[in-house]
Design a protein around this motif. Structure first.
Motif, PDB file in Angstrom:
ATOM      1  N   ILE A  67     -11.529  -5.044  11.963  1.00  0.00           N
ATOM      2  CA  ILE A  67     -12.226  -6.092  11.844  1.00  0.00           C
ATOM      3  C   ILE A  67     -13.650  -5.840  12.578  1.00  0.00           C
ATOM      4  CG2 ILE A  67     -12.797  -8.628  12.641  1.00  0.00           C
ATOM      5  CD1 ILE A  67     -10.421  -8.378  10.863  1.00  0.00           C
ATOM      6  N   TYR A  68     -14.770  -6.096  11.682  1.00  0.00           N
ATOM      7  CA  TYR A  68     -16.096  -5.748  12.133  1.00  0.00           C
ATOM      8  C   TYR A  68     -16.828  -7.177  12.804  1.00  0.00           C
ATOM      9  CZ  TYR A  68     -15.611  -1.226   9.782  1.00  0.00           C
ATOM     10  OH  TYR A  68     -15.277  -0.040   9.294  1.00  0.00           O
ATOM     11  N   SER A  69     -17.727  -6.715  13.708  1.00  0.00           N
ATOM     12  CA  SER A  69     -18.502  -7.845  14.193  1.00  0.00           C
ATOM     13  C   SER A  69     -19.217  -8.595  13.221  1.00  0.00           C
ATOM     14  CB  SER A  69     -19.745  -7.113  15.081  1.00  0.00           C
ATOM     15  OG  SER A  69     -20.648  -8.154  15.445  1.00  0.00           O
ATOM     16  N   ARG A  70     -19.122 -10.044  13.447  1.00  0.00           N
ATOM     17  CA  ARG A  70     -19.930 -11.030  12.557  1.00  0.00           C
ATOM     18  C   ARG A  70     -21.166 -11.251  12.990  1.00  0.00           C
ATOM     19  NH1 ARG A  70     -17.074 -16.948  14.269  1.00  0.00           N
ATOM     20  NH2 ARG A  70     -17.245 -16.763  16.336  1.00  0.00           N
ATOM     21  N   GLU A  71     -21.872 -10.544  13.863  1.00  0.00           N
ATOM     22  CA  GLU A  71     -23.117 -10.943  14.450  1.00  0.00           C
ATOM     23  C   GLU A  71     -24.025 -10.015  13.481  1.00  0.00           C
ATOM     24  OE1 GLU A  71     -23.494 -12.869  16.968  1.00  0.00           O
ATOM     25  OE2 GLU A  71     -21.362 -13.000  17.281  1.00  0.00           O
TER      26      GLU A  71
ATOM     27  N   TYR B 232       0.955  -1.260   0.162  1.00  0.00           N
ATOM     28  CA  TYR B 232       0.052   0.148   0.043  1.00  0.00           C
ATOM     29  C   TYR B 232       0.893   1.091   0.008  1.00  0.00           C
ATOM     30  CZ  TYR B 232      -4.197  -2.817   1.358  1.00  0.00           C
ATOM     31  OH  TYR B 232      -5.263  -3.731   1.277  1.00  0.00           O
ATOM     32  N   PRO B 233       0.894   1.884  -1.240  1.00  0.00           N
ATOM     33  CA  PRO B 233       1.659   3.098  -1.105  1.00  0.00           C
ATOM     34  C   PRO B 233       1.022   4.409  -0.070  1.00  0.00           C
ATOM     35  CG  PRO B 233       1.234   2.473  -3.414  1.00  0.00           C
ATOM     36  CD  PRO B 233       0.397   1.674  -2.163  1.00  0.00           C
ATOM     37  N   SER B 234       1.743   5.309   0.292  1.00  0.00           N
ATOM     38  CA  SER B 234       1.065   6.353   1.226  1.00  0.00           C
ATOM     39  C   SER B 234      -0.355   6.834   0.506  1.00  0.00           C
ATOM     40  CB  SER B 234       2.020   7.401   1.200  1.00  0.00           C
ATOM     41  OG  SER B 234       1.561   8.473   2.145  1.00  0.00           O
ATOM     42  N   GLY B 235      -1.220   6.784   1.574  1.00  0.00           N
ATOM     43  CA  GLY B 235      -2.531   7.288   0.898  1.00  0.00           C
ATOM     44  C   GLY B 235      -3.445   5.901   0.538  1.00  0.00           C
ATOM     45  N   ALA B 236      -2.967   5.002   0.262  1.00  0.00           N
ATOM     46  CA  ALA B 236      -3.939   3.770  -0.208  1.00  0.00           C
ATOM     47  C   ALA B 236      -4.493   3.207   1.046  1.00  0.00           C
ATOM     48  CB  ALA B 236      -2.908   2.696  -0.995  1.00  0.00           C
ATOM     49  N   TYR B 237      -5.792   2.612   0.480  1.00  0.00           N
ATOM     50  CA  TYR B 237      -6.552   1.873   1.613  1.00  0.00           C
ATOM     51  C   TYR B 237      -7.356   0.805   0.773  1.00  0.00           C
ATOM     52  CZ  TYR B 237      -9.653   4.891  -0.991  1.00  0.00           C
ATOM     53  OH  TYR B 237     -10.137   5.629  -2.046  1.00  0.00           O
ATOM     54  N   TYR B 238      -8.093  -0.095   1.631  1.00  0.00           N
ATOM     55  CA  TYR B 238      -8.854  -1.140   0.993  1.00  0.00           C
ATOM     56  C   TYR B 238     -10.153  -1.011   1.882  1.00  0.00           C
ATOM     57  CZ  TYR B 238      -9.892  -5.594  -1.226  1.00  0.00           C
ATOM     58  OH  TYR B 238     -10.790  -6.720  -1.967  1.00  0.00           O
ATOM     59  N   LYS B 239     -11.336  -0.455   1.138  1.00  0.00           N
ATOM     60  CA  LYS B 239     -12.701  -0.305   1.909  1.00  0.00           C
ATOM     61  C   LYS B 239     -13.120  -1.680   2.419  1.00  0.00           C
ATOM     62  CE  LYS B 239     -14.123   3.921  -0.136  1.00  0.00           C
ATOM     63  NZ  LYS B 239     -15.065   4.814  -1.091  1.00  0.00           N
ATOM     64  N   ARG B 240     -14.235  -1.786   3.476  1.00  0.00           N
ATOM     65  CA  ARG B 240     -14.793  -2.662   3.932  1.00  0.00           C
ATOM     66  C   ARG B 240     -15.094  -3.679   2.946  1.00  0.00           C
ATOM     67  NH1 ARG B 240     -19.452  -2.482   8.581  1.00  0.00           N
ATOM     68  NH2 ARG B 240     -20.257  -4.402   8.361  1.00  0.00           N
ATOM     69  N   HIS B 241     -15.020  -4.926   3.056  1.00  0.00           N
ATOM     70  CA  HIS B 241     -15.186  -6.087   2.228  1.00  0.00           C
ATOM     71  C   HIS B 241     -15.231  -7.386   2.929  1.00  0.00           C
ATOM     72  CE1 HIS B 241     -10.841  -5.915   2.518  1.00  0.00           C
ATOM     73  NE2 HIS B 241     -10.725  -7.284   2.078  1.00  0.00           N
TER      74      HIS B 241
ATOM     75  N   SER C  30     -23.360  -4.298  10.511  1.00  0.00           N
ATOM     76  CA  SER C  30     -23.045  -3.324  11.754  1.00  0.00           C
ATOM     77  C   SER C  30     -21.736  -2.741  11.450  1.00  0.00           C
ATOM     78  CB  SER C  30     -22.749  -4.493  12.952  1.00  0.00           C
ATOM     79  OG  SER C  30     -22.171  -3.865  14.004  1.00  0.00           O
ATOM     80  N   ASP C  31     -21.817  -1.556  12.207  1.00  0.00           N
ATOM     81  CA  ASP C  31     -20.539  -0.965  12.018  1.00  0.00           C
ATOM     82  C   ASP C  31     -19.657  -1.042  13.354  1.00  0.00           C
ATOM     83  OD1 ASP C  31     -20.995   0.484   9.755  1.00  0.00           O
ATOM     84  OD2 ASP C  31     -22.194   2.141  10.464  1.00  0.00           O
ATOM     85  N   GLU C  32     -19.984  -2.004  14.280  1.00  0.00           N
ATOM     86  CA  GLU C  32     -19.227  -2.363  15.123  1.00  0.00           C
ATOM     87  C   GLU C  32     -17.698  -3.049  15.031  1.00  0.00           C
ATOM     88  OE1 GLU C  32     -19.393  -5.222  19.516  1.00  0.00           O
ATOM     89  OE2 GLU C  32     -21.078  -5.402  17.968  1.00  0.00           O
ATOM     90  N   VAL C  33     -16.953  -1.983  15.348  1.00  0.00           N
ATOM     91  CA  VAL C  33     -15.561  -2.708  15.204  1.00  0.00           C
ATOM     92  C   VAL C  33     -14.798  -3.520  16.370  1.00  0.00           C
ATOM     93  CG1 VAL C  33     -12.850  -2.006  15.130  1.00  0.00           C
ATOM     94  CG2 VAL C  33     -15.033  -0.601  13.719  1.00  0.00           C
ATOM     95  N   ILE C  34     -14.593  -4.553  16.302  1.00  0.00           N
ATOM     96  CA  ILE C  34     -14.538  -5.452  17.211  1.00  0.00           C
ATOM     97  C   ILE C  34     -12.566  -5.576  17.439  1.00  0.00           C
ATOM     98  CG2 ILE C  34     -16.208  -6.909  17.220  1.00  0.00           C
ATOM     99  CD1 ILE C  34     -14.759  -9.216  15.922  1.00  0.00           C
ATOM    100  N   LEU C  35     -11.897  -5.358  16.576  1.00  0.00           N
ATOM    101  CA  LEU C  35     -10.419  -5.364  16.609  1.00  0.00           C
ATOM    102  C   LEU C  35      -9.915  -4.231  15.584  1.00  0.00           C
ATOM    103  CD1 LEU C  35      -8.010  -6.946  17.557  1.00  0.00           C
ATOM    104  CD2 LEU C  35      -8.167  -8.316  15.507  1.00  0.00           C
ATOM    105  N   THR C  36      -9.002  -3.614  16.161  1.00  0.00           N
ATOM    106  CA  THR C  36      -8.232  -2.653  15.339  1.00  0.00           C
ATOM    107  C   THR C  36      -6.767  -3.085  15.592  1.00  0.00           C
ATOM    108  OG1 THR C  36      -9.644  -0.686  15.746  1.00  0.00           O
ATOM    109  CG2 THR C  36      -7.503  -0.291  14.902  1.00  0.00           C
TER     110      THR C  36
END
Length: 199
Positions: free
Chosen positions: A145-149, A104-113, A153-159
């Motif tokens: 990592i988002y909740s699998r429940e 990932y160069p500076s500024g790069a990302y990967y949206k939720r998937h 959901s927008d609940e982040v369970i791990l950063t």
């Protein structure tokens, strides 16, 4: 033994963070073995629907093979040992393993998937090994990592910060995730244990 911790964590929570999976020297040797001139813009989709889309992801990737050098071959061997342990203990029917290098160069990302493409469920367990030897807080590129429940959901369970030598393994079908924008170059090896042979 950390393989026992992995088995327990996958069974109870669906993911496991493996600290110091590789040593600093092992990370350095893998990075030296990556053929820099073969990196290509990442694509999304599956087979004939593959396409580039920098609005979704901005990394460069390269599929890795054991023939690329001893450090990469050794990594495949370690992951094969884990595959056999997972099959023996959890009866997952994992038949193969595929990996690619990501930059990932500076500024790069990967949206939720989610790691299983639509109508595909061959990827059973996702693995991400980090190669960022000089990562510092504030450099960005954390994995969310988002909740699998609830899949919406927008609940982040791990950063998870992308620290060199650290690996996360998680159930591919269960956890939506994303890579936050990075302020420094971010490198990793992403892999999947498969229930069908790698094509």
């Amino acid at each position: 033994m950390k393989i026992d911790n992995l088995i327990d964590a996958l069974t109870t929570q669906g993911y496991y963070v493996w600290d110091n999976f590789l040593s600093a020297s092992e990370v350095a040797h893998i990075k030296e073995a990556i053929p820099e001139d073969q990196l290509k813009d990442a694509r999304i989709g599956h087979r004939h629907t593959l396409q580039g889309n920098r609005e979704i992801r901005g990394d460069l990737t390269l599929w890795l093979e054991p023939t690329m050098g001893e450090p990469i071959a050794n990594y495949f061997e370690k992951m094969e040992d884990i595959r056999q342990s997972l099959n023996r203990e959890l009866y997952l029917g994992l038949r193969d393993f595929e990996i690619h290098f990501c930059r990932y160069p500076s500024g790069a990302y990967y949206k939720r998937h989610n790691d299983n493409a639509r109508n595909q469920n061959r990827r059973k367990i996702t693995t991400v090994l980090y190669l960022n030897e000089s990562w510092q807080p504030g450099d960005g590129g954390e994995l969310l990592i988002y909740s699998r429940e609830k899949l919406d959901s927008d609940e982040v369970i791990l950063t998870l910060p992308p620290k060199a030598g650290q690996m996360i393994l998680f159930l591919s079908e269960d956890f939506p995730h994303e890579v936050l924008p990075t302020k420094e170059m971010r490198e990793s090896i992403t892999g999947w244990y498969l229930t069908e042979p790698f094509l």
